[in-house]
Scaffold this active site. Structure first.
Site: not given
Length: 336
Positions: A10, A52
């Site tokens: 991730h 992100h």
């Protein structure tokens, strides 16, 4: 379950290095991750960068750079006012001067000790890294805030398709495209992008593209997990869904297989995010001593999610998820 779940790093090995940094991506490869997940946003001049969020004050040193002080602003993004510095207000040449830093320094001091060691990357940089990895490593690319970027003249679907085509990844079997917005998934497919198409669903709220279209009448993410909606997702060309793990595991640690079973019955793969070892991110029942930053009984939580039959898990510490997976299904590895 006939195969063990895919373990997807991730934002790289973001439990150990600042997320989306070259060091995080390279470490994820070294730790054995089956695939890597970057988040994709755009610069002012249409370069795809890996962050992100498009607001970057928490993950770079932009707030300390006097030459960019006048770029600080507040924007309305997906119904929320966000203040800071945004990728779409800087060119790639400007973004490339920034150094990256740990987003959660109080929870991850080891990662924070690497602040300033790397710079922002482009999607093209990660594609080259994967091509040179020395083994087969997949890409699970998340397109972020597509409706918002489209509204300011930065069509992410076009940029993604052009970038993948240029790099020879347009129809690569290692490729998965995911988003919280189905509109952009359809658009990249229409532009010739192959690979798997995965729809991300939060536990609460509704997709930004649907809210833009239908306002308060937009279907919620929860309503899209009903059997008829799952069948519609499959019919629309989705290969899978990706769920917030709180959809599957409660605060008391109990898990719920209904959605996984229903999605599989509809012909969809199921992924879940994000597996993290620290107490701060575990269900209450799995937390241990030592404070929010200490590791709790992550193995029990990881195992309980994998035992639901999910097809893939996103993990900040990929080697921990791999160890749990391999103990659960010895001799049956992940697949890309």
């Amino acid at each position: 379950m006939t195969t063990a779940p895919l373990v997807i790093a991730h934002r790289g090995a973001s439990g150990y290095r600042p997320e989306h940094s070259e060091a995080a991506y390279r470490l994820a490869v070294e730790l054995g991750a089956d695939a890597i997940e970057p988040d994709i946003v755009a610069s002012r001049d249409g370069v795809l960068v890996l962050r992100h969020e498009n607001e970057i004050s928490g993950t770079t040193d932009v707030a300390t750079r006097p030459e960019f002080a006048d770029r600080r602003t507040t924007k309305r993004i997906e119904g929320a006012d966000v203040e800071g510095w945004f990728t779409e207000d800087l060119t790639w040449a400007e973004l490339a001067t920034l150094t990256v830093r740990e987003r959660l320094p109080e929870l991850r001091p080891l990662s924070a000790s690497h602040d300033g060691e790397g710079r922002m990357l482009r999607l093209s940089d990660l594609l080259r890294l994967l091509d040179d990895a020395g083994r087969r490593v997949g890409l699970v690319a998340e397109i972020k805030h597509a409706t918002y970027f489209d509204s300011i003249g930065l069509p992410l679907d076009q940029f993604v398709a052009d970038e993948l085509r240029s790099a020879g990844w347009i129809d690569d079997e290692r490729l998965t495209i995911e988003s919280f917005e189905q509109t952009v998934l359809d658009r990249v497919r229409d532009r010739g992008v192959g690979g798997r198409s995965v729809y991300l669903l939060e536990k609460r709220g509704a997709a930004a593209d649907l809210v833009a279209r239908f306002g308060s009448a937009a279907p919620t993410y929860t309503s899209q997990l009903e059997e008829s909606s799952l069948a519609a997702l499959a019919a629309a060309g989705r290969h899978g869904i990706s769920l917030d793990k709180s959809t599957l595991v409660g605060p008391d640690g109990t898990t719920e297989a209904r959605v996984v079973d229903a999605a599989h019955a509809a012909g969809l793969e199921v992924f879940t995010w994000t597996l993290r070892a620290e107490n701060a991110f575990l269900a209450r029942a799995h937390r241990g001593p030592g404070g929010r930053e200490a590791r709790g009984d992550f193995a029990t939580e990881f195992r309980s999610l994998m035992e639901l039959g999910v097809d893939g898990v996103f993990a900040d510490q990929p080697e921990l998820a791999i160890a749990v997976r391999d103990a659960l299904r010895p001799g049956v590895g992940g697949r890309v």
